[in-house]
Design a protein around this motif. Structure first.
Motif, PDB file in Angstrom:
ATOM      1  N   LEU A 247     -29.815 -76.889   1.175  1.00  0.00           N
ATOM      2  CA  LEU A 247     -29.230 -76.348  -0.047  1.00  0.00           C
ATOM      3  C   LEU A 247     -28.925 -77.470  -1.039  1.00  0.00           C
ATOM      4  N   ALA A 248     -28.434 -78.604  -0.559  1.00  0.00           N
ATOM      5  CA  ALA A 248     -28.144 -79.740  -1.437  1.00  0.00           C
ATOM      6  C   ALA A 248     -29.430 -80.253  -2.098  1.00  0.00           C
ATOM      7  N   GLN A 249     -30.520 -80.337  -1.334  1.00  0.00           N
ATOM      8  CA  GLN A 249     -31.790 -80.792  -1.903  1.00  0.00           C
ATOM      9  C   GLN A 249     -32.350 -79.784  -2.896  1.00  0.00           C
ATOM     10  N   TRP A 250     -32.218 -78.500  -2.580  1.00  0.00           N
ATOM     11  CA  TRP A 250     -32.678 -77.447  -3.479  1.00  0.00           C
ATOM     12  C   TRP A 250     -31.914 -77.514  -4.802  1.00  0.00           C
ATOM     13  N   MET A 251     -30.604 -77.719  -4.721  1.00  0.00           N
ATOM     14  CA  MET A 251     -29.786 -77.846  -5.926  1.00  0.00           C
ATOM     15  C   MET A 251     -30.187 -79.081  -6.723  1.00  0.00           C
TER      16      MET A 251
ATOM     17  N   SER B 183     -33.249 -78.542  -8.649  1.00  0.00           N
ATOM     18  CA  SER B 183     -33.043 -77.582  -9.732  1.00  0.00           C
ATOM     19  C   SER B 183     -32.176 -78.152 -10.844  1.00  0.00           C
ATOM     20  N   GLY B 184     -31.686 -79.372 -10.668  1.00  0.00           N
ATOM     21  CA  GLY B 184     -30.845 -79.992 -11.687  1.00  0.00           C
ATOM     22  C   GLY B 184     -29.400 -79.524 -11.656  1.00  0.00           C
ATOM     23  N   LEU B 185     -28.928 -79.074 -10.502  1.00  0.00           N
ATOM     24  CA  LEU B 185     -27.564 -78.555 -10.380  1.00  0.00           C
ATOM     25  C   LEU B 185     -26.634 -79.515  -9.645  1.00  0.00           C
ATOM     26  N   GLY B 186     -27.044 -80.749  -9.461  1.00  0.00           N
ATOM     27  CA  GLY B 186     -26.221 -81.688  -8.706  1.00  0.00           C
ATOM     28  C   GLY B 186     -26.488 -81.548  -7.229  1.00  0.00           C
TER      29      GLY B 186
ATOM     30  N   VAL C  41     -26.805 -68.117 -14.701  1.00  0.00           N
ATOM     31  CA  VAL C  41     -27.416 -69.429 -14.935  1.00  0.00           C
ATOM     32  C   VAL C  41     -27.768 -70.091 -13.604  1.00  0.00           C
ATOM     33  N   LEU C  42     -26.842 -70.061 -12.649  1.00  0.00           N
ATOM     34  CA  LEU C  42     -27.108 -70.658 -11.342  1.00  0.00           C
ATOM     35  C   LEU C  42     -28.291 -69.991 -10.657  1.00  0.00           C
ATOM     36  N   LEU C  43     -28.300 -68.664 -10.652  1.00  0.00           N
ATOM     37  CA  LEU C  43     -29.394 -67.939 -10.007  1.00  0.00           C
ATOM     38  C   LEU C  43     -30.726 -68.223 -10.699  1.00  0.00           C
ATOM     39  N   ASP C  44     -30.699 -68.296 -12.030  1.00  0.00           N
ATOM     40  CA  ASP C  44     -31.920 -68.571 -12.782  1.00  0.00           C
ATOM     41  C   ASP C  44     -32.446 -69.970 -12.474  1.00  0.00           C
ATOM     42  N   ARG C  45     -31.561 -70.955 -12.442  1.00  0.00           N
ATOM     43  CA  ARG C  45     -31.981 -72.332 -12.145  1.00  0.00           C
ATOM     44  C   ARG C  45     -32.548 -72.461 -10.737  1.00  0.00           C
ATOM     45  N   LEU C  46     -32.021 -71.675  -9.803  1.00  0.00           N
ATOM     46  CA  LEU C  46     -32.521 -71.706  -8.427  1.00  0.00           C
ATOM     47  C   LEU C  46     -33.758 -70.823  -8.233  1.00  0.00           C
ATOM     48  N   GLY C  47     -34.082 -70.015  -9.259  1.00  0.00           N
ATOM     49  CA  GLY C  47     -35.248 -69.141  -9.162  1.00  0.00           C
ATOM     50  C   GLY C  47     -34.998 -67.900  -8.331  1.00  0.00           C
ATOM     51  N   LEU C  48     -33.748 -67.454  -8.272  1.00  0.00           N
ATOM     52  CA  LEU C  48     -33.383 -66.280  -7.480  1.00  0.00           C
ATOM     53  C   LEU C  48     -33.084 -65.100  -8.389  1.00  0.00           C
TER      54      LEU C  48
END
Length: 92
Positions: free
Chosen positions: A13-17, A20-23, A70-77
């Motif tokens: 999850l940390a790598q996915w974030m 995605s540019g979410l830290g 925004v979070l869901l969109d950045r993660l592609g969910l």
């Protein structure tokens, strides 16, 4: 084994974030997404003889707030508007 799977999930999850540019703070993401709730709507239904002998159960998902969108969109969910009927899932 459970601790290892949780650790791998956390790191993934940390790598996915990060990609995605979410830290890289999964705890913050999980706290924000934990606010998204789902609920069951139970409706009485009549059988063929007109007797109210059945109930239809539908699971609905709450619309996320703008920050969650925004979070869901950045993660592609994407969240479903309505999930399948619960009795269909049980029969599978």
């Amino acid at each position: 084994m459970v601790c290892f799977v949780a650790y791998v999930f956390w790191k993934t999850l940390a790598q996915w974030m990060h990609r995605s540019g979410l830290g890289d703070a999964p705890r913050t993401l999980l706290q924000e997404l934990a606010k998204i709730k789902s609920g069951d709507v139970v409706l009485p239904a009549r059988g063929r003889g007109g007797q109210p002998d059945r109930r239809i159960r539908l699971r609905c998902v709450v619309t996320p707030d703008p920050a969650q969108k925004v979070l869901l969109d950045r993660l592609g969910l994407t969240l479903p508007q309505r999930l399948r009927r619960i009795d269909e899932i049980v029969q599978m």
